[in-house]
Design an enzyme around this catalytic site. Structure first.
Site, mmCIF file in Angstrom:
data_model
loop_
_atom_site.group_PDB
_atom_site.id
_atom_site.type_symbol
_atom_site.label_atom_id
_atom_site.label_comp_id
_atom_site.label_asym_id
_atom_site.label_seq_id
_atom_site.Cartn_x
_atom_site.Cartn_y
_atom_site.Cartn_z
ATOM 1 N N GLU A 16 3.734 -0.640 -10.918
ATOM 2 C CA GLU A 16 5.120 -0.780 -10.420
ATOM 3 C C GLU A 16 6.067 0.152 -11.179
ATOM 4 O OE1 GLU A 16 6.601 -4.273 -8.806
ATOM 5 O OE2 GLU A 16 4.628 -4.922 -8.083
ATOM 6 N N GLY A 52 0.928 8.720 -7.228
ATOM 7 C CA GLY A 52 1.213 7.424 -7.836
ATOM 8 C C GLY A 52 2.677 7.336 -8.231
ATOM 9 N N ALA A 60 0.839 -1.204 0.000
ATOM 10 C CA ALA A 60 0.000 0.000 0.000
ATOM 11 C C ALA A 60 0.872 1.252 0.000
ATOM 12 C CB ALA A 60 -0.956 -0.026 1.191
HETATM 13 N N1 CAA Z 1 17.317 1.871 -4.085
HETATM 14 C C1 CAA Z 1 17.684 2.459 -2.909
HETATM 15 N N2 CAA Z 1 17.518 3.782 -2.669
HETATM 16 C C2 CAA Z 1 16.985 4.517 -3.663
HETATM 17 C C3 CAA Z 1 16.594 3.974 -4.903
HETATM 18 C C4 CAA Z 1 16.780 2.587 -5.093
HETATM 19 N N3 CAA Z 1 16.444 1.993 -6.243
HETATM 20 N N4 CAA Z 1 16.095 4.946 -5.685
HETATM 21 C C5 CAA Z 1 16.171 6.081 -4.968
HETATM 22 N N5 CAA Z 1 16.700 5.827 -3.751
HETATM 23 C C6 CAA Z 1 16.986 6.779 -2.683
HETATM 24 C C7 CAA Z 1 17.924 7.866 -3.231
HETATM 25 O O1 CAA Z 1 19.268 7.481 -3.104
HETATM 26 C C8 CAA Z 1 17.590 9.056 -2.344
HETATM 27 O O2 CAA Z 1 18.266 8.906 -1.120
HETATM 28 P P1 CAA Z 1 18.935 10.212 -0.381
HETATM 29 O O3 CAA Z 1 17.780 11.121 -0.119
HETATM 30 O O4 CAA Z 1 19.521 9.646 0.861
HETATM 31 O O5 CAA Z 1 19.898 10.784 -1.336
HETATM 32 C C9 CAA Z 1 16.098 8.873 -2.064
HETATM 33 O O6 CAA Z 1 15.798 7.481 -2.294
HETATM 34 C C10 CAA Z 1 15.225 9.724 -2.957
HETATM 35 O O7 CAA Z 1 15.513 9.349 -4.302
HETATM 36 P P2 CAA Z 1 15.179 10.279 -5.548
HETATM 37 O O8 CAA Z 1 15.683 11.663 -5.301
HETATM 38 O O9 CAA Z 1 15.631 9.575 -6.772
HETATM 39 O O10 CAA Z 1 13.578 10.317 -5.494
HETATM 40 P P3 CAA Z 1 12.525 10.965 -6.484
HETATM 41 O O11 CAA Z 1 11.487 11.624 -5.683
HETATM 42 O O12 CAA Z 1 13.209 11.759 -7.555
HETATM 43 O O13 CAA Z 1 11.789 9.666 -7.138
HETATM 44 C C11 CAA Z 1 11.436 7.840 -8.634
HETATM 45 C C12 CAA Z 1 12.427 8.710 -7.840
HETATM 46 C C13 CAA Z 1 12.318 6.805 -9.308
HETATM 47 C C14 CAA Z 1 10.689 8.624 -9.694
HETATM 48 C C15 CAA Z 1 10.432 7.151 -7.654
HETATM 49 O O14 CAA Z 1 9.560 8.097 -7.088
HETATM 50 C C16 CAA Z 1 9.638 6.045 -8.300
HETATM 51 O O15 CAA Z 1 10.107 4.918 -8.483
HETATM 52 N N6 CAA Z 1 8.326 6.299 -8.619
HETATM 53 C C17 CAA Z 1 7.440 5.266 -9.104
HETATM 54 C C18 CAA Z 1 6.663 4.646 -7.974
HETATM 55 C C19 CAA Z 1 6.083 3.304 -8.354
HETATM 56 O O16 CAA Z 1 6.709 2.508 -9.029
HETATM 57 N N7 CAA Z 1 4.881 3.030 -7.870
HETATM 58 C C20 CAA Z 1 4.283 1.765 -8.106
HETATM 59 C C21 CAA Z 1 3.274 1.478 -7.055
HETATM 60 S S1 CAA Z 1 3.370 -0.124 -6.406
HETATM 61 C C22 CAA Z 1 2.490 -1.163 -7.416
HETATM 62 O O17 CAA Z 1 2.135 -0.849 -8.511
HETATM 63 C C23 CAA Z 1 2.304 -2.510 -6.816
HETATM 64 C C24 CAA Z 1 1.165 -3.309 -7.319
HETATM 65 O O18 CAA Z 1 0.205 -3.476 -6.613
HETATM 66 C C25 CAA Z 1 1.247 -4.027 -8.600
#
Ligand code: CAA
Length: 380
Positions: free
Chosen positions: A362, A131, A124
């Site tokens: 995802e 999203g 969740a």
């Molecule tokens: N592994 C570990 N840490 C990570 C990481 C990773 N892959 N990616 C980012 N981080 C960390 C960064 O290092 C950063 O850490 P610090 O603050 O300590 O420097 C912190 O997280 C913030 O990272 P970003 O600045 O990159 O964050 P952002 O706000 O720019 O967002 C994003 C990045 C990739 C766009 C992210 O928001 C994202 O993946 N969004 C998509 C969300 C998603 O996939 N939702 C799906 C819902 S779940 C679902 O669908 C399940 C289902 O039921 C089927």
């Protein structure tokens, strides 16, 4: 580079394949038509080790690794994508708790998830207005004594009405991404209400609901990981989750190709089986090449995860390519079936509807491109 499967990988694939063909596939059309969530299939997957393929055996998992997990998802998805998505999310939740949970949390929650006792796990994270940007979520958790009180709402929660264990992200401070924390909430906890199931285009045998939290209390021992680390936990879980969805896309793509091969052999036009015509042969050649490319990308990401090397970029590449592939392949499968592709007598119209969400959940294809580009630039 070794393309051979190990004994364990072969065993898991064959177990999943047998279950998929004998139990899952025969009901897939009915689950879709009647929007049935197959509780019994989840319990059986638990018994077969398919809900914790990459989970240590001490917590009830199969401890068979990430490639095995991918192989198992492909088999279940080729039979029924709806069933495979709940399987993917349950594995993802169990792995996340194994990675960040206390010993008590692993014993309490992981064993329930992987055995099928909890039916499924739910993830969740998304909210009605958050999203792609989960850091904008407003569901909050406030500490009162030794309890956390959660208020807010979640959206698009897979298996949400059935899941015995729900991993919930909630804001514990106003510091953006760093203000999110992660909690383990059990089905039936007072203050947790399940909303009306969404009437979806595809994956109709999967349950997708909003969740409402109104003064929903959990003990402090239900905080997963450290307070404020929730965003990172979500990212780590989604890296692995994307291998699951890529595998699902490979499975659906494979099923569409198998149905198409059968059809072009059976159907005749102009005095020939239509598989004799070059136009359709070229379609099948492209579909198969794309599907097998997606499998290779997915298994590379899985192998890297298994070896504990960074795999964020590779998981996103696999998810991006595989989900776009399954949409193209299923679309071609419908085309190749002609009018019969558009009715539910043949399964390809279901495959196309099921594939559509894969470029969305995802992490959309656009989010995968953001992740890949960032990693490419970071690596120089
Ligand atoms: N592994 C570990 N840490 C990570 C990481 C990773 N892959 N990616 C980012 N981080 C960390 C960064 O290092 C950063 O850490 P610090 O603050 O300590 O420097 C912190 O997280 C913030 O990272 P970003 O600045 O990159 O964050 P952002 O706000 O720019 O967002 C994003 C990045 C990739 C766009 C992210 O928001 C994202 O993946 N969004 C998509 C969300 C998603 O996939 N939702 C799906 C819902 S779940 C679902 O669908 C399940 C289902 O039921 C089927």
């Amino acid at each position: 580079m070794n393309f051979d499967l190990s004994e364990t990988q072969t065993l898991i694939r064959d177990t999943a394949r047998k279950f998929a063909r004998e139990v899952v596939a025969p009901r897939a059309r009915q689950l879709d038509r009647e929007e049935i969530f197959p509780v019994d299939a989840y319990r059986q997957m638990g018994e077969l080790g398919l809900l914790g393929v990459n989970v240590p055996s001490e917590y009830g998992g199969a401890e068979a690794g990430v490639v095995s997990y991918s192989l198992a998802v492909i088999e279940i998805a080729a039979a029924c994508a709806s069933t495979s998505v709940g399987m993917c999310v349950t594995n993802m939740c169990a792995e996340l708790i194994c990675q960040f949970g206390t010993e008590d949390q692993k014993k309490r929650f992981v064993t329930k998830l992987v055995s099928g006792e909890a039916v499924a796990g739910a993830f969740a994270l998304s909210e009605p207005h958050a999203g792609s940007d989960p850091g904008a979520g407003t569901t909050n958790a406030v500490k009162k004594g030794d309890r956390w009180v959660i208020n807010g709402s979640k959206q698009w929660i897979t298996s949400g009405a059935y899941a015995g264990v729900i991993v919930v992200w909630a804001r514990t401070s106003n510091e953006g991404n760093k203000g999110l924390s992660c909690f383990l909430v059990e089905k039936g906890t007072p203050g947790l209400t399940v909303g009306r199931a969404e009437d979806k285009m595809g994956l109709r045998g999967s349950n997708t609901v909003p969740l409402l939290f109104e003064n929903c209390e959990v003990g402090e021992e239900n905080l997963l990981g450290r307070q404020g680390d929730g965003f990172k936990l979500a990212m780590v879980a989604l890296d692995g989750g994307r291998i699951g969805i890529a595998s699902q896309a490979c499975g659906v793509g494979r099923a569409a190709i198998e149905a198409s091969v059968k059809y072009v052999k059976d159907r005749h036009a102009f005095g020939h089986p239509i598989g004799d015509f070059q136009a359709l042969r070229f379609m099948l050649a492209d579909m198969t090449t794309q599907q097998q490319t997606a499998e290779l990308l997915t298994w590379r990401a899985a192998t890297m995860k298994e070896k504990k090397t960074p795999f964020t970029r590779e998981a996103s590449m696999a998810k991006l390519f595989a989900s776009e592939m399954s949409n193209k392949v299923c679309d071609k499968a419908v085309q190749l079936h002609g009018g019969y592709g558009y009715i539910d007598e043949f399964p390809v119209e279901r495959y196309l509807r099921d594939a559509r969400v894969q470029t969305i959940y995802e992490g959309t294809s656009e989010i995968q491109r953001i992740v890949i580009a960032r990693e490419v630039i970071k690596a120089g």
